[in-house]
Design an enzyme around this catalytic site. Structure first.
Site, PDB file in Angstrom:
ATOM      1  N   ARG A 141       0.979  -1.107  -0.018  1.00 25.56           N
ATOM      2  CA  ARG A 141       0.029   0.183  -0.098  1.00 25.56           C
ATOM      3  C   ARG A 141       0.865   1.183  -0.053  1.00 25.56           C
ATOM      4  NH1 ARG A 141      -3.122   2.305   4.774  1.00 25.56           N
ATOM      5  NH2 ARG A 141      -4.945   3.639   3.863  1.00 25.56           N
ATOM      6  N   HIS A 184       0.803   4.391  -2.318  1.00 24.51           N
ATOM      7  CA  HIS A 184       0.247   5.703  -2.093  1.00 24.51           C
ATOM      8  C   HIS A 184       1.612   6.688  -2.508  1.00 24.51           C
ATOM      9  CE1 HIS A 184      -3.135   5.067   1.308  1.00 24.51           C
ATOM     10  NE2 HIS A 184      -3.339   4.382   0.152  1.00 24.51           N
ATOM     11  N   GLY A 197       4.310  10.749  -8.074  1.00 22.65           N
ATOM     12  CA  GLY A 197       5.030   9.707  -8.932  1.00 22.65           C
ATOM     13  C   GLY A 197       5.714   9.122  -7.861  1.00 22.65           C
ATOM     14  N   ASP A 256       8.534   8.430  -6.256  1.00 18.97           N
ATOM     15  CA  ASP A 256       9.823   9.226  -5.829  1.00 18.97           C
ATOM     16  C   ASP A 256       9.928   9.245  -4.265  1.00 18.97           C
ATOM     17  OD1 ASP A 256       7.469  10.714  -4.852  1.00 18.97           O
ATOM     18  OD2 ASP A 256       8.528  12.640  -5.565  1.00 18.97           O
ATOM     19  N   SER A 310       8.364  10.352  -2.013  1.00 22.33           N
ATOM     20  CA  SER A 310       7.832  11.511  -1.344  1.00 22.33           C
ATOM     21  C   SER A 310       7.081  11.062   0.242  1.00 22.33           C
ATOM     22  CB  SER A 310       7.002  12.415  -2.294  1.00 22.33           C
ATOM     23  OG  SER A 310       6.084  11.725  -2.753  1.00 22.33           O
ATOM     24  N   GLU A 327       3.250  14.163   3.136  1.00 18.54           N
ATOM     25  CA  GLU A 327       2.230  13.039   2.626  1.00 18.54           C
ATOM     26  C   GLU A 327       2.202  12.150   3.696  1.00 18.54           C
ATOM     27  OE1 GLU A 327       3.429  11.249  -1.124  1.00 18.54           O
ATOM     28  OE2 GLU A 327       4.025  13.058  -1.793  1.00 18.54           O
ATOM     29  N   ASN A 354      -2.580   8.069   5.150  1.00 12.65           N
ATOM     30  CA  ASN A 354      -1.331   7.571   5.209  1.00 12.65           C
ATOM     31  C   ASN A 354      -0.911   7.227   6.839  1.00 12.65           C
ATOM     32  OD1 ASN A 354      -0.773   7.463   2.659  1.00 12.65           O
ATOM     33  ND2 ASN A 354      -0.005   9.769   2.609  1.00 12.65           N
ATOM     34  N   PRO A 362      -7.691   7.779  -4.575  1.00 16.06           N
ATOM     35  CA  PRO A 362      -8.923   7.475  -4.676  1.00 16.06           C
ATOM     36  C   PRO A 362      -9.625   7.354  -3.210  1.00 16.06           C
ATOM     37  CG  PRO A 362      -7.716   5.530  -5.239  1.00 16.06           C
ATOM     38  CD  PRO A 362      -6.833   6.614  -4.905  1.00 16.06           C
ATOM     39  N   HIS A 392      -6.334  -5.528  -2.336  1.00 11.98           N
ATOM     40  CA  HIS A 392      -7.010  -5.922  -1.160  1.00 11.98           C
ATOM     41  C   HIS A 392      -7.327  -7.254  -0.917  1.00 11.98           C
ATOM     42  CE1 HIS A 392      -8.798  -1.350  -1.440  1.00 11.98           C
ATOM     43  NE2 HIS A 392      -7.422  -1.510  -0.928  1.00 11.98           N
ATOM     44  N   THR A 393      -6.557  -8.267  -1.515  1.00 12.35           N
ATOM     45  CA  THR A 393      -6.498  -9.765  -0.967  1.00 12.35           C
ATOM     46  C   THR A 393      -5.795  -9.510   0.185  1.00 12.35           C
ATOM     47  OG1 THR A 393      -6.318 -11.794  -1.780  1.00 12.35           O
ATOM     48  CG2 THR A 393      -4.854 -10.498  -2.450  1.00 12.35           C
ATOM     49  N   THR A 421      -8.990 -13.679   4.280  1.00  2.82           N
ATOM     50  CA  THR A 421      -7.624 -14.255   4.552  1.00  2.82           C
ATOM     51  C   THR A 421      -6.719 -13.209   4.629  1.00  2.82           C
ATOM     52  OG1 THR A 421      -7.339 -14.756   2.101  1.00  2.82           O
ATOM     53  CG2 THR A 421      -7.903 -16.443   3.439  1.00  2.82           C
TER      54      THR A 421
HETATM   55  C1  HEM Z   1      -8.898   1.459  -5.943  1.00  2.00           C
HETATM   56  C2  HEM Z   1      -8.903   2.369  -5.017  1.00  2.00           C
HETATM   57  C3  HEM Z   1      -8.520   2.199  -3.823  1.00  2.00           C
HETATM   58  C4  HEM Z   1      -9.046   2.565  -2.525  1.00  2.00           C
HETATM   59  C5  HEM Z   1     -10.358   3.471  -2.600  1.00  2.00           C
HETATM   60  C6  HEM Z   1      -8.382   2.157  -1.729  1.00  2.00           C
HETATM   61  C7  HEM Z   1      -8.630   2.277  -0.011  1.00  2.00           C
HETATM   62  C8  HEM Z   1      -8.175   1.465   0.973  1.00  2.00           C
HETATM   63  C9  HEM Z   1      -8.527   1.689   2.372  1.00  2.00           C
HETATM   64  C10 HEM Z   1      -9.643   2.815   2.724  1.00  2.00           C
HETATM   65  C11 HEM Z   1      -7.849   0.767   3.261  1.00  2.00           C
HETATM   66  C12 HEM Z   1      -7.749   0.739   4.609  1.00  2.00           C
HETATM   67  C13 HEM Z   1      -6.765   1.353   5.179  1.00  2.00           C
HETATM   68  C14 HEM Z   1      -6.866   1.360   6.658  1.00  2.00           C
HETATM   69  O1  HEM Z   1      -8.174   1.387   7.252  1.00  2.00           O
HETATM   70  O2  HEM Z   1      -5.936   1.255   7.398  1.00  2.00           O
HETATM   71  C15 HEM Z   1      -6.966   0.213   2.162  1.00  2.00           C
HETATM   72  C16 HEM Z   1      -5.947  -0.913   2.453  1.00  2.00           C
HETATM   73  C17 HEM Z   1      -5.138  -1.518   1.863  1.00  2.00           C
HETATM   74  N1  HEM Z   1      -4.888  -1.326   0.297  1.00  2.00           N
HETATM   75 FE1  HEM Z   1      -6.006   0.112  -0.562  1.00  2.00          FE
HETATM   76  N2  HEM Z   1      -7.262   1.207  -1.844  1.00  2.00           N
HETATM   77  C18 HEM Z   1      -7.372   1.267  -3.322  1.00  2.00           C
HETATM   78  C19 HEM Z   1      -6.414   0.522  -4.161  1.00  2.00           C
HETATM   79  C20 HEM Z   1      -5.278  -0.090  -3.742  1.00  2.00           C
HETATM   80  C21 HEM Z   1      -4.267  -0.479  -4.530  1.00  2.00           C
HETATM   81  C22 HEM Z   1      -4.174   0.003  -5.898  1.00  2.00           C
HETATM   82  C23 HEM Z   1      -3.358  -1.127  -3.685  1.00  2.00           C
HETATM   83  C24 HEM Z   1      -2.048  -1.847  -4.139  1.00  2.00           C
HETATM   84  C25 HEM Z   1      -1.735  -2.197  -5.314  1.00  2.00           C
HETATM   85  C26 HEM Z   1      -3.918  -1.102  -2.450  1.00  2.00           C
HETATM   86  C27 HEM Z   1      -3.402  -1.919  -1.304  1.00  2.00           C
HETATM   87  C28 HEM Z   1      -3.921  -1.931  -0.170  1.00  2.00           C
HETATM   88  C29 HEM Z   1      -3.475  -2.796   0.787  1.00  2.00           C
HETATM   89  C30 HEM Z   1      -2.500  -3.918   0.977  1.00  2.00           C
HETATM   90  C31 HEM Z   1      -4.310  -2.607   2.075  1.00  2.00           C
HETATM   91  C32 HEM Z   1      -4.286  -3.034   3.580  1.00  2.00           C
HETATM   92  C33 HEM Z   1      -3.113  -2.326   4.336  1.00  2.00           C
HETATM   93  C34 HEM Z   1      -2.641  -2.923   5.496  1.00  2.00           C
HETATM   94  O3  HEM Z   1      -3.084  -3.971   5.837  1.00  2.00           O
HETATM   95  O4  HEM Z   1      -1.958  -2.009   6.464  1.00  2.00           O
HETATM   96  N3  HEM Z   1      -5.145  -0.579  -2.434  1.00  2.00           N
HETATM   97  N4  HEM Z   1      -7.094   0.497   0.643  1.00  2.00           N
END
Ligand code: HEM
Length: 296
Positions: free
Chosen positions: A37, A41, A47, A49, A51, A63, A69, A137, A167-168, A220
């Site tokens: 993540r 971010h 980009g 970089d 940051s 940031e 973050n 987003p 998000h898997t 999971t």
């Molecule tokens: C499509 C738009 C996306 C939105 C709106 C979004 C939003 C979020 C939100 C709200 C969380 C929960 C954070 C928290 O409560 O601590 C999250 C977690 C996460 N996101 Fe996304 N995300 C997006 C795309 C992505 C992408 C592109 C990736 C990576 C390729 C990603 C990877 C992750 C991961 C791995 C977590 C779990 C983080 C953790 O367990 O510490 N997300 N995301």
């Protein structure tokens, strides 16, 4: 590919990063999600970089101190890799490359797919908290918003669906889906697109207004499987942005296809390589930071 090895600037750079990332992620597999993540971010804001790694200063908020973050973890992994690289090859390997390699290596460590990480990125010197909400987003985004935010970074709908598969693994705080459980239209109702039994289950985990509890994004926590897509198909996408992938025929088709590991894994890999190229700094641009939290 292999910039530090080919140019002989730091032959073992990639091996050093991999070794350290593996050590940390083996000890705490939940770090993989956070490092993945963090790379996302970073890339979407100014980009790829690094940051995201800069500290706030007396005059500006960086940031990493912006709301989305604050839940990032794993900065210590990047710092440990950077320290080892500064010992081996001072002032040579960028923090941006370390972060990009670390995202790949951490997913690989939990048996996810691996992907190409071209190297030679340089580090930025600007980091403003105010850029974060403008570029990332939001969790309540609908499909149109997601599509246009990804398009602005050169990523298409195939990339959007594949990368959402991040998000898997990992957690979400209850706050990110509180409205879907308790107050979707301002009338104390739940999101009708969320499976009612699943919503009831989530309400047992998350009380209204809970800012502390975290739940896994799919069933999971650290399994890099396709359950995320299976959940979405069953109307159990946790975030509105996950559920939004069912909004169009095309994206629904892509979600359905992604339930097959033989489709999801190679596409995730291709899309990650593409994401890692967003607005990178090269050659004389930017700098190679000596410490990832500070500009030189
Ligand atoms: C499509 C738009 C996306 C939105 C709106 C979004 C939003 C979020 C939100 C709200 C969380 C929960 C954070 C928290 O409560 O601590 C999250 C977690 C996460 N996101 Fe996304 N995300 C997006 C795309 C992505 C992408 C592109 C990736 C990576 C390729 C990603 C990877 C992750 C991961 C791995 C977590 C779990 C983080 C953790 O367990 O510490 N997300 N995301």
């Amino acid at each position: 590919m292999g910039y530090y090895k080919c140019t002989r600037k730091c032959v073992n750079a990639e091996a050093i990063v991999k070794k350290i990332v593996r050590q940390y992620v083996k000890r705490d597999p939940t770090l993989a999600a956070s490092l993945l993540r963090m790379h996302f971010h970073d890339c979407f804001v100014m980009g790829c970089d690094a940051s995201i790694l800069l500290n706030s200063t007396k005059t500006s908020i960086a940031e990493r101190d912006a709301l989305p973050n604050l839940s990032l973890r794993g900065f210590e992994v990047i710092n440990a890799a950077k320290a080892a690289l500064e010992a081996a090859c001072p002032k040579t390997v960028s923090c941006a490359d370390i972060l990009s390699l670390a995202a790949r290596d951490s997913v690989e460590t939990i048996y996810g797919p691996s992907w190409d990480v071209p190297t030679g990125r340089r580090d930025g010197i600007i980091s403003n908290a105010s850029d974060v909400l403008l570029n990332l987003p939001p969790f309540f985004a609908n499909f149109t918003t997601l599509k246009s935010i990804f398009a602005a970074k050169g990523l298409n709908v195939i990339d959007l669906v594949a990368l959402s598969g991040g998000h898997t693994i990992g957690f979400s705080h209850c706050a990110a889906f509180d409205a879907r459980l308790y107050n979707f239209t301002g009338k104390g109702d739940a999101d009708p697109s969320l499976d009612p039994a699943y919503a009831a289950h989530l309400r047992t985990k998350c009380k209204h207004g809970d800012l502390v509890t975290k739940v896994p994004l799919d069933d999971t926590l650290t399994g890099f499987d396709t359950n995320y897509y299976k959940f979405i198909m069953q109307n159990k996408g946790l975030l509105q942005s996950d559920a939004a992938l069912l909004e169009t025929r095309r994206s629904r088709f892509l979600v359905e296809q992604s339930t097959k590991p033989s489709i999801f894994r190679p596409q995730f890999a291709r899309s990650m390589t593409k994401m890692g190229r967003i607005e990178v700094l090269v050659e004389k641009q930017g700098q190679i930071r000596s410490r990832c939290e500070f500009v030189n």
